[in-house]
Design a protein around this motif. Structure first.
Motif, short mmCIF file in Angstrom:
data_model
loop_
_atom_site.label_atom_id
_atom_site.label_comp_id
_atom_site.label_asym_id
_atom_site.label_seq_id
_atom_site.Cartn_x
_atom_site.Cartn_y
_atom_site.Cartn_z
N VAL A 99 14.50 0.48 5.97
CA VAL A 99 14.54 0.09 4.56
C VAL A 99 14.19 1.30 3.70
N THR B 276 17.08 -12.08 0.78
CA THR B 276 17.58 -10.73 1.03
C THR B 276 17.50 -10.41 2.53
N ALA B 277 16.38 -10.80 3.15
CA ALA B 277 16.23 -10.56 4.59
C ALA B 277 17.30 -11.31 5.38
N VAL C 213 20.61 -9.44 5.01
CA VAL C 213 20.63 -8.23 5.84
C VAL C 213 21.00 -8.62 7.28
N THR D 297 9.68 -8.06 -0.18
CA THR D 297 11.06 -7.99 0.32
C THR D 297 11.17 -7.03 1.50
N ILE E 254 12.30 -8.31 5.24
CA ILE E 254 13.43 -7.70 5.97
C ILE E 254 12.96 -7.23 7.35
#
Ligand code: SF4
Length: 308
Positions: free
Chosen positions: A146, A100-101, A104, A133, A137
């Motif tokens: 976030v 996920t990071a 992004v 998570t 990120i």
């Protein structure tokens, strides 16, 4: 059977109340989306934006914001308004926080919203996975904000504290509707429990990050709620320290979900927004197309907020 209505710019159901003009506001300008969409498609990551065909994609994408669905697509609950599959979820993917990071970073986002299905099957409801998570990120994308849009963790306040300690800019937990409609709209939810989760997050966040930490909650309208109960709900949320409130129109995803009782006119949304603001919220976003993570990036412009 849902069909795609060119006029409405979205799926509609045969025999279902016709969508009012104000819902079919603006067409998604595909030009702006191509880069984003391509980036989103070639990853295994699930974005709520695309899957829910959110009407605000253009708005959010052009502000460098997107929402990611963590912990799979099978939920342990079955809310009356939601089309996500219910059942036995799969095991957590340990690579998801780092992936996920990376996503992004690849999408060049300014602000990422993390949400999930309910994982009542996990001892901490998935709190550690959320925290990892957020941290991944922030490590990979310094300065990116976030927002976490979390479940109620069955009221486990240690789980709430774990997520807050990871340092999201915004802790969002939707109360979804007024307490009297919970049995049909959110049968596994408890309004009082959600208030405790939000209040604890605010208390923890304030202790760790000062006034800059924000909590947020959202309600859908058009499910049969009375204005009197809406006002007492706004009052309860404000009294439990909620800073940001979102009010949007419930739209029926498929014929398997609850019917829309009524479409609330934009003027009425504006009026309700004004009444809600009077209870002391820092920001109220009210409108037919407003969704939980609508304008999530705006929190960065709020005075005194540090999102890093
Ligand atoms: S808990 Fe969330 S994902 Fe699960 S059914 Fe309810 S709204 Fe959908």
């Amino acid at each position: 059977m849902p069909r795609f209505s060119k006029r409405a710019g979205r799926e509609v159901l045969e025999g279902h109340p016709r969508l009012p003009d104000w819902i079919t506001k603006e067409r998604v300008k595909l030009g702006d989306l191509h880069g984003m969409k391509a980036g989103l498609r070639d990853s295994r990551l699930h974005t709520v934006c695309e899957e829910a065909r959110c009407p605000n994609r253009t708005h959010c994408f052009t502000h460098g914001t997107a929402t990611f669905l963590l912990m799979g697509e099978v939920c342990t609950r079955a809310c009356g308004f939601c089309s996500i599959q219910s059942g036995r979820p799969r095991l957590l993917d340990p690579h998801e926080p780092a992936e996920t990071a990376a996503r992004v970073a690849a999408l060049g986002l300014r602000f990422a919203v993390l949400t999930s299905v309910n994982r009542d099957d996990l001892p901490d409801g998935g709190a550690a996975h959320f925290a990892e998570t957020v941290l991944a990120i922030k490590r990979r994308n310094p300065g990116v904000g976030v927002e976490v849009l979390v479940p109620d963790f069955l009221g486990d306040l240690d789980a709430v504290a774990r997520v807050v300690a990871a340092g999201p800019a915004v802790f969002n937990h939707n109360t979804e509707t007024v307490p009297s409609l919970y049995p049909e709209v959110r049968p596994a939810g408890r309004f009082e429990r959600s208030l405790r989760v939000l209040a604890h997050a605010k208390e923890m966040g304030k202790a760790l990050y000062g006034e800059a930490f924000r909590t947020k909650s959202g309600l859908m309208l058009g499910l049969g709620e009375a204005e009197t109960e809406l006002l007492t709900t706004f009052e309860a949320l404000a009294a439990h320290g909620v800073d940001i409130l979102t009010l949007g129109q419930y739209l029926r995803p498929t014929r398997h979900q609850l019917p829309v009782k009524r479409y609330v006119h934009p003027d009425e949304f504006a009026e309700l927004g004004r009444k809600a603001k009077a209870f002391g919220f820092q920001a109220v976003y009210a409108g037919p197309l407003v969704r939980s993570s609508f304008n999530a990036h705006e929190v960065a412009e709020m005075e005194g907020i540090s999102i890093a």
